[in-house]
Every structure is written in C-alpha cells, then in structure tokens.
Design a protein around this motif. Structure first.
Motif, mmCIF file in Angstrom:
data_model
loop_
_atom_site.group_PDB
_atom_site.id
_atom_site.type_symbol
_atom_site.label_atom_id
_atom_site.label_comp_id
_atom_site.label_asym_id
_atom_site.label_seq_id
_atom_site.Cartn_x
_atom_site.Cartn_y
_atom_site.Cartn_z
ATOM 1 N N UNK A 1 -9.364 2.938 3.714
ATOM 2 C CA UNK A 1 -9.239 1.505 4.010
ATOM 3 C C UNK A 1 -9.079 0.745 2.698
ATOM 4 N N UNK A 2 -8.002 -0.005 2.593
ATOM 5 C CA UNK A 2 -7.727 -0.806 1.397
ATOM 6 C C UNK A 2 -8.007 -2.267 1.723
ATOM 7 N N UNK A 3 -9.041 -2.873 1.112
ATOM 8 C CA UNK A 3 -9.322 -4.284 1.384
ATOM 9 C C UNK A 3 -8.488 -5.202 0.482
ATOM 10 N N UNK A 4 -7.927 -6.236 1.074
ATOM 11 C CA UNK A 4 -7.147 -7.228 0.336
ATOM 12 C C UNK A 4 -7.824 -8.596 0.460
ATOM 13 N N UNK A 5 -7.512 -9.465 -0.483
ATOM 14 C CA UNK A 5 -8.144 -10.789 -0.482
ATOM 15 C C UNK A 5 -7.617 -11.686 0.629
ATOM 16 N N UNK A 6 -6.364 -11.501 0.996
ATOM 17 C CA UNK A 6 -5.764 -12.391 1.994
ATOM 18 C C UNK A 6 -4.696 -11.644 2.784
ATOM 19 N N UNK A 7 -4.420 -12.146 3.977
ATOM 20 C CA UNK A 7 -3.451 -11.500 4.868
ATOM 21 C C UNK A 7 -2.059 -11.367 4.257
ATOM 22 N N UNK A 8 -1.511 -12.382 3.565
ATOM 23 C CA UNK A 8 -0.173 -12.211 2.984
ATOM 24 C C UNK A 8 -0.068 -11.001 2.053
ATOM 25 N N UNK A 9 -1.139 -10.686 1.353
ATOM 26 C CA UNK A 9 -1.115 -9.528 0.459
ATOM 27 C C UNK A 9 -1.008 -8.226 1.253
ATOM 28 N N UNK A 10 -1.674 -8.175 2.395
ATOM 29 C CA UNK A 10 -1.594 -6.978 3.244
ATOM 30 C C UNK A 10 -0.174 -6.818 3.777
ATOM 31 N N UNK A 11 0.429 -7.923 4.158
ATOM 32 C CA UNK A 11 1.771 -7.856 4.732
ATOM 33 C C UNK A 11 2.790 -7.382 3.704
ATOM 34 N N UNK A 12 2.652 -7.839 2.475
ATOM 35 C CA UNK A 12 3.547 -7.365 1.401
ATOM 36 C C UNK A 12 3.355 -5.863 1.191
ATOM 37 N N UNK A 13 2.092 -5.446 1.199
ATOM 38 C CA UNK A 13 1.799 -4.024 1.012
ATOM 39 C C UNK A 13 2.400 -3.181 2.127
ATOM 40 N N UNK A 14 2.368 -3.703 3.356
ATOM 41 C CA UNK A 14 2.942 -2.964 4.484
ATOM 42 C C UNK A 14 4.455 -2.882 4.359
ATOM 43 N N UNK A 15 5.077 -3.986 3.982
ATOM 44 C CA UNK A 15 6.532 -4.002 3.825
ATOM 45 C C UNK A 15 6.980 -3.080 2.692
ATOM 46 N N UNK A 16 6.143 -2.962 1.657
ATOM 47 C CA UNK A 16 6.483 -2.107 0.513
ATOM 48 C C UNK A 16 6.136 -0.646 0.746
ATOM 49 N N UNK A 17 5.424 -0.376 1.829
ATOM 50 C CA UNK A 17 5.044 1.002 2.115
ATOM 51 C C UNK A 17 3.798 1.460 1.389
ATOM 52 N N UNK A 18 3.041 0.536 0.804
ATOM 53 C CA UNK A 18 1.808 0.909 0.107
ATOM 54 C C UNK A 18 0.700 1.299 1.088
#
Length: 334
Positions: free
Chosen positions: A192-209
């Motif tokens: 589980x990778x915790x992010x500070x905010x939802x937009x950061x998670x979405x970028x990570x998902x789009x980038x395949x991280x």
C-alpha cells in the motif's frame, strides 16, 4: 373517611391540574421555546473537511434545502484538521440549542481508534440527528492495465505476494484502511502506497507506478468517464447506483468485504429532543426529494435519512470495525 362535597372535590381537582400544568411549563421553558420558534436565526454546520470534497458538497446541498424548508439560513463552516478535532471542539463547546451542528462521518469512527486520546467522545458529546448519505469506494486501474477484473488482480497478488502496489490517501484514512481490510478479507498481500492527496494517486495510476487505487467515485469520475481509468469493483455489499455496471468486491470473490462510508448530522449533547426531531423530520423530506437524490447520486452518494438511534448504532459498530482493522494492520496510534 370524611365526607367531601362533590362540588368542592371538582374545584380541588381542577386546581391541582392547573398547578401541575404550570409546573410543567415552568420546568421546560427551553423545550417550549424550541418547539415553537426554532430556528429563529442562522444555523451553522461545522465540517472537519476542506471545501470541495464529497462531505462539503453534500453539506452545502443539504444546508440550502434546510434553509428553504425551515425559513432560516443554514451555512457551512469548514474547519479541516487531523481527526476532526478542531471542528468537534467548536461544536461541543457551543450551546446545545440547535444553532451549531456538526457533520460527522465514518472518519470520526476511525479517529477514535487512530488517535491515542481524542479530546472528545463522539458517542457521549454529540446528539445524533440523521444520516445524510452513504457512499462506496471504487477500486480502479488504468485503462491500459492488464487487469480487466478485480478477480484477476487478486490472482496476480496471490502469485506474487507484495509485488503489486495499491495507492490510497494518507495512512489511517478510510480509503487506506479499506485497502488493509481488502488484504485480510482476500487473503492476499500487496504494497500500500500512501499519498498526500487524490490527484497524486491518479497521476501515479496513469503513469503505471501503482496497479490499483481506492477512492471515492466523485474523485475519479472524470477519468472514468474519459476512459482513462477502469473501475474494477465497488466496495459496498450491493452495486452502487452510481456504477450499476461495476461488480462489488464481494461479487469478485471476497465474500466478507463490505465498506460503505457515510456522512451524518449531529448536535451538541443536551440539545432538546424537539429540535433534534424537527431537524430529523426536515432531513427526511429533503433527502427523499428527487432533485436532491439526483444531485447526490451524481457524486456517488446515496441520499438516505435515518433515525437518531440508527446513525448512533452505525457509529458504534464502525468504531469497533475499524479498531480491529487498525490493530491487525499494526498502524501506530497518533
């Protein structure tokens, strides 16, 4: 037994009844006033969240409708802060007269177990009024992901324990704990990778991280609509009205999984029952309104009122539920 003239007995009885009525009125002037005149000035609803989120939008829709129905302005005051402490302090230190209300949520239940000591007890210091809405979380992957179903993700996680990354917002959030519960319920392991905010998670998902993210429908609605994300499952026990074509986690093979978040209106403890009942009745009418239901379902929220007892019981059960998840995940108390 001494004889008492019937006429005198009737007079004495009438006097006794009058005295009892006067005593009752004298003993409860606040209740009498509450029943006849509330509200006679503006009412604030204090939120432990910043503006723009699901809870904030829900509260503003409800506040507008309460104002229309009860003839006074209801307005939202945002007091974001860890565990909702600042907002809770504001409300419980206010007079229990119905003019300062609190929006509490599933996050309040989490905070009871996440913090070593809260300066408030949500079960003791608040008077429940009614739920406002319930909403699931969406398990989503990128459009280019190899996973077409959550069952496929589960199979891959079993084949390579710890190899897959799942993104959520900060540790201890309901989304984060939903991921922890998913691990246990599905008997799998992932990181589980915790992010500070939802937009950061979405970028990570789009980038395949990350291979998967768990968040509210409203937060990822745009990317789902644009086919940048693929919804694999919803977290509730039955399919959400917002995503009727998306299978639940249960349908994906995890029989015991059930996560539904909620928002509800509470008042300071000691608020007269007449005020609580008046607000509850108004909310029942508002949340049954077709326009309100439509506006909220577009955000992924099922508008639903409750009795005060029902939302109190839900808060109690969620405190117990998330305490067990936090303990099993080994999350240190703050």
């Amino acid at each position: 037994m001494a004889f008492v003239d019937p006429a005198l007995r009737r007079v004495l009885s009438a006097i006794s009844l009058a005295v009892l009525a006067l005593c009752a009125l004298a003993a409860s002037p606040q209740q009498a006033r509450a029943e006849t005149s509330y509200p006679d000035k503006a009412v604030r609803i204090v939120l432990p969240f910043a503006a723009g989120g699901v809870a904030d939008i829900t509260a503003r829709i409800v506040a507008e409708k309460l104002g229309d129905k009860l003839g006074q302005r209801f307005y939202v005051e945002n007091q974001a802060g860890a565990g909702g402490i600042a907002a809770a302090r504001t409300v419980i230190s206010s007079a229990p007269d119905g003019y300062t209300l609190a929006l509490l949520s599933n996050g309040t239940a989490v905070s009871v177990s996440l913090f070593k000591k809260l300066p408030f007890d949500p079960l003791r210091d608040f008077e429940p009024i009614s739920s406002l809405g319930f909403f699931d979380f969406v398990f989503a992957t990128g459009a280019g992901s190899e996973f077409r179903t959550l069952a496929e993700f589960i199979a891959a996680a079993k084949a390579g324990p710890g190899a897959l990354n799942v993104g959520t917002i900060n540790i201890g959030s309901t989304q984060n704990l939903s991921a922890e519960l998913f691990k246990t319920a599905a008997a799998i392991d992932f990181t589980i990778i915790p992010y500070r905010a939802t937009p950061e998670i979405q970028v990570a998902l789009l980038q395949g991280d990350i291979a998967l993210m768990i968040d509210s429908y409203s937060s990822m609605k745009g990317n789902l609509t644009d086919n940048k994300f693929r919804a694999l499952a919803s977290s509730g026990p039955v399919r959400s009205e917002s995503t009727p074509d998306v299978a639940t986690v249960r349908e994906s093979g995890v029989a015991d999984y059930d996560v539904v978040s909620w928002n509800a209106l509470f008042a300071p403890a000691g608020t007269p029952p007449e005020i609580v009942n008046k607000l509850n009745g108004a909310l029942r009418d508002i949340l049954a309104d077709a326009e309100v239901k439509k506006r909220l379902i577009e955000l992924g929220i099922e508008a639903k009122a409750s009795t005060p007892q029902e939302i109190s019981a839900r808060l109690t059960s969620d405190i117990d539920k998330w305490q067990k998840v936090i303990e099993k995940a080994g999350i240190q108390k703050q």
